[in-house]
Design a protein around this motif. Structure first.
Motif, PDB file in Angstrom:
ATOM      1  N   THR A 130       1.420   7.629  -7.675  1.00 27.46           N
ATOM      2  CA  THR A 130       0.097   7.059  -7.505  1.00 27.46           C
ATOM      3  C   THR A 130       0.285   6.277  -6.597  1.00 27.46           C
ATOM      4  O   THR A 130       1.014   5.221  -6.682  1.00 27.46           O
ATOM      5  N   LEU A 131      -0.601   6.043  -5.598  1.00 27.44           N
ATOM      6  CA  LEU A 131      -0.769   5.109  -4.644  1.00 27.44           C
ATOM      7  C   LEU A 131      -1.637   3.917  -5.136  1.00 27.44           C
ATOM      8  O   LEU A 131      -2.726   4.105  -5.755  1.00 27.44           O
ATOM      9  N   ASN A 169       7.035   0.828  -4.640  1.00 24.36           N
ATOM     10  CA  ASN A 169       6.886  -0.788  -4.777  1.00 24.36           C
ATOM     11  C   ASN A 169       7.823  -1.054  -5.980  1.00 24.36           C
ATOM     12  O   ASN A 169       8.508  -2.101  -5.552  1.00 24.36           O
ATOM     13  N   ILE A 170       8.488  -0.217  -6.771  1.00 19.72           N
ATOM     14  CA  ILE A 170       9.448  -0.799  -7.708  1.00 19.72           C
ATOM     15  C   ILE A 170      10.521  -0.507  -6.920  1.00 19.72           C
ATOM     16  O   ILE A 170      11.503  -1.464  -7.241  1.00 19.72           O
ATOM     17  N   ARG A 171      10.881   0.301  -6.153  1.00 28.20           N
ATOM     18  CA  ARG A 171      12.125   0.451  -5.475  1.00 28.20           C
ATOM     19  C   ARG A 171      12.193  -0.605  -4.286  1.00 28.20           C
ATOM     20  O   ARG A 171      13.189  -0.204  -3.553  1.00 28.20           O
ATOM     21  N   GLY A 216      -2.354  -3.576  -4.314  1.00 27.26           N
ATOM     22  CA  GLY A 216      -2.364  -3.091  -5.745  1.00 27.26           C
ATOM     23  C   GLY A 216      -3.820  -3.164  -6.251  1.00 27.26           C
ATOM     24  O   GLY A 216      -4.183  -3.389  -7.489  1.00 27.26           O
ATOM     25  N   VAL A 217      -4.968  -2.887  -5.270  1.00 30.46           N
ATOM     26  CA  VAL A 217      -6.397  -3.005  -5.553  1.00 30.46           C
ATOM     27  C   VAL A 217      -6.755  -2.022  -6.807  1.00 30.46           C
ATOM     28  O   VAL A 217      -7.633  -2.361  -7.472  1.00 30.46           O
ATOM     29  N   SER A 255       0.943  -1.232  -0.141  1.00 31.74           N
ATOM     30  CA  SER A 255       0.219   0.121  -0.157  1.00 31.74           C
ATOM     31  C   SER A 255       0.936   1.300  -0.005  1.00 31.74           C
ATOM     32  O   SER A 255       1.059   1.972   1.039  1.00 31.74           O
ATOM     33  N   ALA A 256       1.593   1.543  -1.047  1.00 35.73           N
ATOM     34  CA  ALA A 256       2.479   2.409  -1.119  1.00 35.73           C
ATOM     35  C   ALA A 256       2.207   3.187  -2.635  1.00 35.73           C
ATOM     36  O   ALA A 256       1.349   2.779  -3.696  1.00 35.73           O
TER      37      ALA A 256
END
Length: 585
Positions: A464-465, A429-431, A470-471, A423-424
């Protein structure tokens, strides 16, 4: 008192803080004895008409001084005792979290998320109460109570003290009787809370499925039953809990009655004065809290003991996979060889057998087969998520069990079938594996996975959150972000476990082509149902019922006219038909 034995390691660790806190607490208790005695002396002075203004001023000054000292010392014992208990909670929470992160997959199949969360919240809070309020009430009930009793016996009248204490053994008996039942009931209540917590977490996570099947009412009804069970079991705890104070108050009332009767008799016998009786009753009032504290202490200890047992059971689980003694911390590099005679599931069913694969460094291996053929199990062996098998797996000529888990997994970028996003933001998320990566590096891998343009289309772009798991993203977007996350690590071995299933054939082709170009010197394993994902691999193996039935490159397998060739032709025909339909539309 078992819980004190269980926590003795912590009390030794924090002995200085507890010693200072208890000394301050005892000093406060001693100072609290002064007012009662001064009141008694003042009453006698008034009765004998010997109270002067100077004497009254001295008494008031002493009372004010004692009050100021008690104020400061109360601050000292609170910061040291309660501060230590919070350090215990922090320490236990860190230990539990570290333990959970080291556990293998089979552990999480047995323990549900909600239950683990209940252990990490309610249970740790109950243990923390033992080290804080528990120590306080122990000191109050034993030290303060003991000093009050000694003061009553030495400064007032020992006979009246004995009379007043006659009902006290009943406190121990009632606390022991109620405490045993409270321990069992509180454990049951905590278990019910765990189940409710887990059900709530699972239901919220599956909201889309619930709505799709129109099961909102059924889920609500089931959750209400869970709540009723938690309420019922907590009501049992509350009833036992509420029985402590009334029982002690009855015993205290008996002490007051005996004190008044005995005091009146001793005054008539001229063995004590009215002022002595006033002081004695004041001291007896001070003894009420230690007596209540004794029952309260029993309550806290039983709750803490039940919670400690639950956490200890969790911590007693050993990870199924761990480092060998003297394992190498060097990152594994080189050819991969898998020679497996037999691998069994926990239920003893054979998962894999007679697997023989040699993969050169920098090559790509495709693993295909029907659902349940053993593709994911083979990948789990490489990741050492499973260690129980007959045979060997080597990287660079060295058994993977001779590497530390950290070194092995640091060399592998793994993208599972079920991608997990935090939830970020998309960038975070990629980092995840490389927080220090630059924006340019992040964009480089998102272009490779054909997700860069999608990200820029969002109003917040890389900021973007994505929402929980990742809902807010589509299945294909989640897969491509997960692949980008793995690529940013630039791993020696990249494993895509059916990680392209949610993207269209054109996007899949672009990603696979990009991987071929950028990872020419690094090894890649692709597990797939769509055979176009693996057709350019140097080697492809076909699994069926846990064993290899075909092996070779694309051209070789097509020439054999076996399972691979049959499925590839079917998929190509299906893809051609879909293209024709799209063209007509």
């Amino acid at each position: 008192m078992k819980i004190f034995k269980d926590l003795w390691w912590f009390f030794k660790q924090e002995k200085r803080a507890y010693l200072i806190g208890i000394i301050a607490l005892v000093t406060v208790s001693v100072l609290a004895l002064i007012p009662a005695r001064l009141i008694g002396l003042t009453v006698d002075a008034i009765a004998s008409q010997t109270l002067s203004a100077t004497r009254l001023g001295v008494i008031v000054a002493i009372l004010i001084g004692a009050a100021v000292l008690m104020y400061g010392l109360r601050y000292v014992w609170r910061t040291h005792i309660f501060g230590s208990s919070l350090r215990l909670e922090r320490q236990l929470r860190n230990r539990l979290f570290k333990h959970l992160t080291n556990m293998s997959g089979d552990f999480f199949q047995k323990h549900r998320t909600g239950d683990l969360m209940a252990h990490a919240t309610n249970d740790l809070k109950s243990i923390q109460q033992v080290a804080g309020v528990g120590i306080l009430t122990l000191a109050d009930s034993v030290l303060t109570g003991g000093m009050v009793i000694v003061t009553m016996a030495t400064l007032i009248n020992w006979k009246l003290t004995v009379i007043a204490l006659l009902p006290m053994p009943l406190i121990a008996l009632s606390s022991q009787f109620l405490g045993k039942r409270l321990h069992i009931s509180f454990r049951n209540a905590q278990s019910a809370f765990s189940q409710m917590n887990d059900y709530a977490q699972e239901t919220i996570g599956g909201t889309k499925v619930t709505k799709t099947f129109g099961q909102e009412a059924a889920e609500t009804t089931h959750f209400e039953r869970q709540i009723d069970d938690v309420r019922h079991k907590n009501v049992v705890v509350a009833r036992l809990d509420s029985a402590f104070d009334p029982a002690i108050n009855i015993i205290v009332a008996m002490s007051y009655v005996l004190t008044l009767i005995g005091g009146a008799y001793l005054i008539r016998q001229a063995e004590m004065t009215v002022g002595d009786l006033v002081s004695f009753i004041t001291y007896l009032g001070m003894l009420v809290w230690p007596m209540l504290a004794f029952g309260f202490l029993y309550n806290i200890l039983e709750r803490g003991s039940a919670s400690y047992d639950r956490v200890a059971e969790l911590m007693a689980n050993e990870p199924a996979v761990s480092d060998r003694a003297n394992a190498s911390a060097t990152t594994p590099v080189g050819d991969i060889n898998m020679a497996l005679t037999e691998v069994r599931y926990a239920d003893e069913k054979i998962a894999l057998h007679h697997i023989d694969v040699q993969l050169g460094a920098g090559e790509t291996l495709g693993i295909v087969g029907r659902t349940g053929a053993g593709k994911t199990t083979l990948v789990q062996l490489l990741l050492r998520q499973v260690d129980d098998y007959n045979g060997s797996i080597t990287i660079g000529g060295r058994d993977i069990k001779d590497y530390t888990l950290a070194a092995l997994r640091q060399s592998i970028g793994y993208v599972p079938q079920d991608q997990f996003l935090f939830s970020a933001t998309i960038r975070e998320n990629i980092r995840f594996g490389r927080p220090e990566a630059t924006q340019a590096e992040v964009e480089a891998v998102t272009r490779l996975t054909a997700i860069h343009d999608d990200i820029l289309a969002f109003s917040e772009g890389y900021d973007t959150l994505v929402g929980e798991r990742g809902v807010s993203l589509s299945g294909g977007q989640k897969q491509r972000i997960a692949i980008a996350r793995a690529l940013l690590m630039n791993p020696q071995l990249l494993i895509l476990d059916d990680a392209l299933s949610a993207v269209d054939a054109k996007t899949e082709e672009a990603i696979v082509s990009a991987l071929r170009d950028t990872r020419a010197d690094k090894t890649t394993i692709i597990c797939a149902h769509r055979l176009s994902s693996v057709q350019h691999s140097e080697q492809v193996i076909v699994l069926e019922e846990g064993t290899i039935i075909e092996k070779g490159n694309h051209a070789h397998l097509m020439a054999e006219k076996g399972w691979y060739a049959s499925i590839f032709e079917q998929q190509q025909l299906s893809a051609t038909s879909e293209s024709e339909v799209e063209a007509r539309v």
